[in-house]
Scaffold this motif. Structure first.
Motif, PDB file in Angstrom:
ATOM      1  N   GLN A 348       0.797  -1.304  -0.032  1.00 61.93           N
ATOM      2  CA  GLN A 348       0.167   0.020   0.055  1.00 61.93           C
ATOM      3  C   GLN A 348       0.690   1.365   0.000  1.00 61.93           C
ATOM      4  O   GLN A 348       0.301   2.355   0.107  1.00 61.93           O
ATOM      5  CB  GLN A 348      -1.021  -0.105   1.367  1.00 61.93           C
ATOM      6  N   ARG A 349       2.075   1.140  -0.032  1.00 62.09           N
ATOM      7  CA  ARG A 349       3.033   2.322   0.086  1.00 62.09           C
ATOM      8  C   ARG A 349       2.861   3.207  -1.041  1.00 62.09           C
ATOM      9  O   ARG A 349       3.084   4.656  -0.672  1.00 62.09           O
ATOM     10  CB  ARG A 349       4.470   1.623   0.274  1.00 62.09           C
ATOM     11  N   GLY A 351       0.401   4.154  -2.429  1.00 57.15           N
ATOM     12  CA  GLY A 351      -0.688   5.183  -2.417  1.00 57.15           C
ATOM     13  C   GLY A 351      -0.832   5.619  -0.949  1.00 57.15           C
ATOM     14  O   GLY A 351       0.151   5.660  -0.189  1.00 57.15           O
ATOM     15  N   GLU A 352      -1.797   5.543  -0.369  1.00 60.12           N
ATOM     16  CA  GLU A 352      -2.278   5.759   1.282  1.00 60.12           C
ATOM     17  C   GLU A 352      -2.473   4.570   1.808  1.00 60.12           C
ATOM     18  O   GLU A 352      -3.268   4.036   1.717  1.00 60.12           O
ATOM     19  CB  GLU A 352      -3.560   6.661   1.332  1.00 60.12           C
ATOM     20  N   ILE A 353      -1.475   4.418   3.015  1.00 59.78           N
ATOM     21  CA  ILE A 353      -1.424   3.209   3.832  1.00 59.78           C
ATOM     22  C   ILE A 353      -2.834   3.115   4.603  1.00 59.78           C
ATOM     23  O   ILE A 353      -3.096   4.189   5.344  1.00 59.78           O
ATOM     24  CB  ILE A 353      -0.374   3.137   4.763  1.00 59.78           C
TER      25      ILE A 353
END
Length: 582
Positions: A348-349, A351-353
């Motif tokens: 997910q790094r 994008g937004e975690i």
């Protein structure tokens, strides 16, 4: 260890020791070989100072400190560069001008023999214990390698260091330290590179740092001012400054290094070299610990790093075996859950975690710590201590000393295992020998020669110096036998020094800057201040907590204020007695 590991280990150690003895062979029966002539270059001074600090404790315990607690420990060194500048401008010119062999000689010239004796005694008391820690660290390594009781190695290593120091003296130590530092730096760089290479192929260096950051290991700077917090910017800049000022300015194991320089300029440059390089070196060693932490997020570590102790406990306490087996099952399940959360976070790094991913990771890490604490509580001997958070924390920090050596033995390729263990033994030999050399020479010059045998032959003093080295070696071995009860070694050695360094520094600052203060007020101030520091650490700390770095500032301030105050109160009495004001 394999055959080639032993070849590398024994070959490296034998070469370094024989090289040092060969370099001073022509003076080996002369007292001057056990002191330092003023012949070192600034580079030799700098390397000697760094090598004396860089014991096996540094390279064994510091990666474990980073593994368990992150990068915050580096803050202890923030005040060091400033301290090196202050020392170069103040202490060092005085020592060179007076041509003293020990820093405590100056105190007799300024006050009298009582102040010299008291200060030398405080140095000897804590540095002798420090030498014990320097012996304990390599004993811990070899006991882990061979599975023998650590008490045996405390004795063997202690005796070996005594023989090496007696044969070669201070000069042999100084001659070998360049080789030892080169071995140390090569070994640590190799360890860092190999740990990174052993990470999963899809994990890059930025990924590794990202994982460490999210798991609260990349925390080198803390700006919160809190006397009860062990490491922050303020304790490092203020407490660390006074710790460095006292260690490098008054501790004979360090003063002996730069008093051996060719000139004042060489001494200053050597100190400044140490101030410039120390923080980057500590960052590198702590960085190895951070990479080790990331590696063990993908490769399951032992539930307790000191496997010799763990397995012995299981054998001796079969009733507890079932409980530990259940904890190990929980530990394995927790490792899988934590690893899954880390991989989700990396995916997910870009994008937004997702908050739930970070929460899952946080909970898994908290469960990991809880399981480890339950294991540690089980291993503690008495029921009272099993329920004591302080006892659990102390044993947990002590176990971190085994994290790096366990990795070396389990994961490093043949040959490099021998080199890295040689690194730690080289550091141990260098540091312990330097400490024993400083202890024996300070005892000889400041106590024995000054108080008991002022006029004797050089041969007599040489024999006395060798006997004193053996006696201090015995003291260090005895202290090493109780070192396993202390905290993480790198912290224990700084705590031990901080209990005394502030008071010793205060004595020197009174001597330098409070010219009207006389002997008796200073003695009262020093003894009272030392008593208050020890009283707080051993009895009052649970009531109002002040962490150890602040002792360096507080002890120094107590001595300065009380010496001035007592001098004012006793002024009329002193004038009537006509005590000399030197």
């Amino acid at each position: 260890m394999q055959f080639w590991d032993w070849v590398v280990l024994l070959g490296t150690q034998l070469f370094i020791i024989l090289f040092g003895i060969w370099k001073v062979r022509q003076k080996s029966n002369h007292l001057q070989s056990h002191l330092l002539d003023r012949e070192l270059s600034w580079f030799g001074v700098g390397i000697s100072i760094m090598a004396t600090q860089a014991s096996a404790i540094t390279f064994l315990s510091t990666p474990g400190q980073a593994y368990g607690n992150g990068m915050g420990f580096v803050q202890i060194y923030l005040g060091m560069p400033i301290a090196m500048i202050v020392l170069s401008a103040t202490f060092v010119p005085i020592y060179h001008r007076l041509q003293v062999y020990t820093a405590y000689e100056y105190l007799e010239q300024r006050f009298d023999v009582r102040v010299r004796t008291l200060t030398a005694f405080l140095f000897l008391l804590q540095r002798g214990a420090g030498a014990g820690l320097s012996i304990y660290a390599p004993a811990l390594i070899l006991s882990t390698v061979l599975g023998w009781k650590i008490d045996i190695f405390n004795i063997l290593i202690g005796v070996s260091v005594v023989i090496y120091t007696v044969i070669g003296g201070a000069k042999a130590v100084s001659q070998t330290q360049k080789l030892q530092m080169a071995t140390i730096l090569i070994g640590m760089v190799a360890a860092g590179v190999l740990i990174f290479q052993l990470l999963p192929s899809e994990i890059s260096l930025p990924d590794a740092l990202h994982i460490a950051g999210k798991m609260e290991r990349l925390n080198p700077i803390d700006f919160n001012f809190d006397l009860s917090e062990r490491y922050n910017v303020w304790s490092g800049l203020l407490g660390g400054f006074f710790l460095s000022l006292s260690y490098f300015g008054t501790d004979h194991s360090q003063v002996q290094r730069y008093l051996g320089a060719k000139s004042l300029t060489e001494s200053r440059l050597g100190l400044l070299m140490n101030g410039i390089l120390k923080i980057p070196m500590q960052f590198m060693i702590l960085g190895v610990g951070i990479l080790l932490f990331v590696f063990y997020q993908f490769e399951k570590p032992a539930i307790y790093f000191n496997q010799n102790e763990y397995q012995n406990y299981v054998k001796q306490n079969p009733a507890q075996a079932t409980q530990l087996e259940n904890l190990e099952k929980q530990y394995h399940a927790n490792f899988d859950a934590k690893k899954e959360a880390i991989l989700q976070m990396l995916q997910q790094r870009e994008g937004e975690i997702a908050p739930q991913t970070l929460q899952k990771l946080k909970e898994a890490q908290a469960e990991h710590e809880q399981i480890r604490n339950q294991v540690i509580s089980t291993l503690i001997s008495t029921p009272e201590k099993q329920a004591d958070d302080k006892s659990i924390k102390t044993k947990r920090n002590s176990d971190l000393d085994y994290a790096f050596i366990s990795f070396i033995l389990d994961k490093m390729p043949i040959g490099l295992v021998g080199l890295l263990i040689s690194v730690m033994l080289s550091a141990a030999m260098s540091s312990a020998s330097s400490e024993l050399s400083a202890l024996s020479s300070a005892t000889l010059l400041d106590l024995y020669k000054r108080n008991f045998k002022p006029q004797a032959s050089d041969a007599h003093y040489l024999g006395a110096n060798r006997l004193l080295t053996a006696l201090w070696g015995l003291y260090a071995i005895l202290f090493a036998q109780i070192a396993s009860r202390l905290e993480n070694l790198i912290q224990a050695v700084n705590i031990l020094g901080s209990l005394f360094y502030g008071v010793v520094l205060g004595i020197f600052l009174v001597a330098f800057f409070l010219k009207k203060v006389r002997t008796v007020p200073l003695l009262w101030a020093a003894c009272l201040s030392q008593g208050l520091i020890l009283l707080h650490y051993f009895f009052l700390k649970s009531y109002f907590k002040i962490e150890y770095l602040w002792y360096n500032l507080i002890g120094c301030a107590f001595v300065l204020v009380l010496a001035w105050l007592f001098n004012q109160l006793f002024k009329q009495s002193l004038e009537q007695k006509d005590e000399p004001n030197r």
